[in-house]
Design an enzyme around this catalytic site. Structure first.
Site, mmCIF file in Angstrom:
data_model
loop_
_atom_site.group_PDB
_atom_site.id
_atom_site.type_symbol
_atom_site.label_atom_id
_atom_site.label_comp_id
_atom_site.label_asym_id
_atom_site.label_seq_id
_atom_site.Cartn_x
_atom_site.Cartn_y
_atom_site.Cartn_z
ATOM 1 N N TYR A 1 -12.727 8.833 6.851
ATOM 2 C CA TYR A 1 -11.776 9.436 8.174
ATOM 3 C C TYR A 1 -12.482 10.758 8.500
ATOM 4 O O TYR A 1 -12.264 11.595 8.613
ATOM 5 C CB TYR A 1 -10.450 10.323 7.343
ATOM 6 C CG TYR A 1 -9.738 9.049 6.826
ATOM 7 C CD1 TYR A 1 -8.974 7.118 7.383
ATOM 8 C CD2 TYR A 1 -9.066 8.303 5.145
ATOM 9 C CE1 TYR A 1 -8.452 5.917 6.423
ATOM 10 C CE2 TYR A 1 -9.468 7.231 4.424
ATOM 11 C CZ TYR A 1 -8.741 6.406 5.004
ATOM 12 O OH TYR A 1 -8.752 5.477 4.790
ATOM 13 N N CYS B 1 -12.063 26.701 20.162
ATOM 14 C CA CYS B 1 -10.812 27.894 20.732
ATOM 15 C C CYS B 1 -10.098 27.847 19.559
ATOM 16 O O CYS B 1 -8.795 27.952 19.925
ATOM 17 C CB CYS B 1 -11.025 27.643 21.684
ATOM 18 S SG CYS B 1 -9.766 25.780 21.896
ATOM 19 N N GLU B 2 -9.699 27.832 18.114
ATOM 20 C CA GLU B 2 -8.587 27.868 17.426
ATOM 21 C C GLU B 2 -8.680 27.846 15.617
ATOM 22 O O GLU B 2 -9.786 27.881 15.572
ATOM 23 C CB GLU B 2 -8.138 26.329 17.296
ATOM 24 C CG GLU B 2 -7.514 25.120 18.601
ATOM 25 C CD GLU B 2 -6.350 24.436 17.676
ATOM 26 O OE1 GLU B 2 -5.492 24.680 16.778
ATOM 27 O OE2 GLU B 2 -6.331 23.545 18.485
ATOM 28 N N ARG C 1 -10.313 16.805 8.337
ATOM 29 C CA ARG C 1 -9.095 16.828 6.367
ATOM 30 C C ARG C 1 -8.993 17.664 6.627
ATOM 31 O O ARG C 1 -7.851 17.559 6.356
ATOM 32 C CB ARG C 1 -10.446 15.543 6.052
ATOM 33 C CG ARG C 1 -10.460 13.929 6.439
ATOM 34 C CD ARG C 1 -11.288 12.941 5.458
ATOM 35 N NE ARG C 1 -10.128 13.227 4.374
ATOM 36 C CZ ARG C 1 -9.832 13.619 2.889
ATOM 37 N NH1 ARG C 1 -10.736 14.328 2.534
ATOM 38 N NH2 ARG C 1 -9.074 13.212 2.461
ATOM 39 N N HIS D 1 0.672 -0.699 -0.120
ATOM 40 C CA HIS D 1 -0.006 -0.054 0.105
ATOM 41 C C HIS D 1 0.391 1.336 0.375
ATOM 42 O O HIS D 1 1.543 1.722 1.342
ATOM 43 C CB HIS D 1 -0.696 -0.686 1.101
ATOM 44 C CG HIS D 1 -1.405 1.524 1.228
ATOM 45 N ND1 HIS D 1 -3.097 1.308 0.969
ATOM 46 C CD2 HIS D 1 -0.973 2.184 1.866
ATOM 47 C CE1 HIS D 1 -2.943 2.516 1.006
ATOM 48 N NE2 HIS D 1 -2.714 3.306 2.107
#
Ligand code: LLP
Length: 419
Positions: free
Chosen positions: A372, A336-337, A303, A187
């Site tokens: 994901y 908070c970012e 993502r 992979h």
């Protein structure tokens, strides 16, 4: 107008939002089944469940004859829960990793799970507790490919796999440890395109020659891309398959017996099946930039923040009104970012998206969130994991209830002297 939707899986967005709340991951069973059908040329489809390991999704895979890969003890446990066993050929469960932790080794031995080893130490460690184990070697062919540096899984800076020149040493160790090395796996990166694949196939054929007649199975790994951007073309599955099938046939000629071909997609099977339904809670402008602030953040879908990954975004007006203009807009979440932005490129560069005019209370949909998405979400900022819903012919079923604060806190303890 572009980027406007009213329905998800034939159900009105507003009804879904009212019934299940926001943010919610909404999967469509029909889309997953369509993707499985597209890969049917491969005799074995092994779902890389890391992409989306919800029990209902695993059960759906099982119903459709798809087997699974597990990369942790927890993922083995999930597979067992929905009825997979490690027996038979192809085995229902295979464990792929670059190391064993104690939990994983214990479950592997107890349930006789075949192992796809990514480090040589694993061969000896496995032989000690599980002689006769079925093993495949995950080979790092010395080069890689991926949609982001963080998901490139080949080359000398990758922690994954066994360096290609160590193959003979692995066979020797396998003999010594009494494990049965019978397959090869490569992979080399998520998002790889099929033009690049012929190089991987050549590397597989070369490795297979060195392995000799004990080879029974090869795995093409995962990494089949999906068109995250509307304008991107779909991968040509027939071309992808025919490259691998050609490699398999060359390998069979050398080995003198049939060799099974597995494919191990995560993203391809589930990404497009899911819309992350959020609600716009505030529309504001700052220094000339227009923001839609929604009730999902990178705790829900990481993502974009992690890889600068692109997800198509649509708006659904809550009151069904006709929407006029589209504006360049930044879409951000509640954390908070400053990195909690869904419209960003790799390296954290914030970008804008042309989106229909919206007001607080409207819905915003992040598309292709099935791979994901939920599986990488977290409780950062003590926010509940989002709900997950599966739309089937029979209706929409909750497949993961929205978490509660008590569930988040259940394993925390305050020592007596601090209470
Ligand atoms: N097999 C192995 C051994 C893998 O390491 C992976 C992904 C897959 C299969 C499945 O790859 P897929 O078909 O889903 O591309 N979190 C990242 C992707 C990380 C992939 C890690 N390994 C993302 O959100 O794009």
């Amino acid at each position: 107008m572009k980027n406007l939707v009213t329905h998800i899986g034939a159900r009105p967005v507003e009804q879904l939002a009212k019934e299940f709340g926001t943010p919610t991951f909404i999967y469509e069973k029909a889309v997953i089944e369509k993707r499985i059908a597209e890969l049917k040329a491969f005799e074995v489809i092994r779902f890389a469940q890391k992409a989306c390991s919800n029990l209902a999704i695993l059960a759906l895979m099982r119903k459709n004859g798809v087997v699974v890969d597990a990369v942790s003890a927890g993922e083995i446990y999930r597979a067992l829960k929905v009825g997979y066993t490690a027996e038979g050929h192809p085995p229902g469960i295979v464990f792929t990793a670059d190391l064993f932790d104690n939990d994983a080794l214990e479950l592997i031995v107890r349930h006789k799970v075949p192992v796809n080893v990514g480090s040589m130490d694993m061969i000896t460690q496995l032989g000690k507790v599980y002689p006769g184990a079925e093993v495949t070697l995950r080979i790092n062919p010395g080069f890689g490919h991926g949609h982001s540096r963080k998901v490139n899984t080949g080359g000398s800076y990758s922690k994954h796999g066994i360096w290609h020149s160590d193959l003979e040493e692995c066979l020797r160790l396998g003999n010594e440890a009494g494990v049965n090395i019978q397959g090869l796996h490569m992979h080399i990166g998520s998002g790889s395109d099929y033009h690049h694949l012929s190089t991987v196939c050549d590397a597989m054929v070369k490795a297979a020659k060195r392995m000799g007649p004990q080879l029974k199975v090869i795995s093409a790994g995962g990494g089949l891309p999906i068109p995250y951007r509307k304008e991107q073309a779909r991968i040509d599955i027939a071309a992808y398959y025919s490259l691998w099938d050609k490699a398999r046939k060359a390998i069979e000629r050398d080995a003198g017996h049939p060799v099974a071909l597995e494919v191990e997609p995560g993203r391809y099977l589930v990404a497009e099946s899911c819309s992350l339904l959020t609600q716009i809670r505030s529309v504001k402008s700052s220094g000339g930039n227009r923001f839609y602030l929604v009730d999902a953040g990178f705790d829900t879908l990481i993502r974009p923040a992690m890889y600068g990954a692109y997800h198509e975004i649509s708006i659904c007006p809550a009151d069904g009104r006709t929407v006029g203009n589209a504006f360049d807009t930044i879409v951000a979440g509640p954390l908070c970012e400053s990195g909690d932005v869904f419209t960003q490129e790799e390296g954290g560069v914030v970008t804008t998206r042309k989106l229909p005019e919206a007001v607080a209370g409207d819905y915003l949909i992040l598309h292709d969130a099935g791979a994901y998405g939920a599986s990488m979400s977290s409780n950062y900022n003590t926010r509940k994991l989002a709900a997950e819903v599966l739309i089937q012919e029979s209706g929409a079923d909750v497949i993961r209830e929205r978490q509660t604060f008590d569930a988040i806190l259940q394993f925390e303890r305050v020592p007596k002297n601090l209470a």
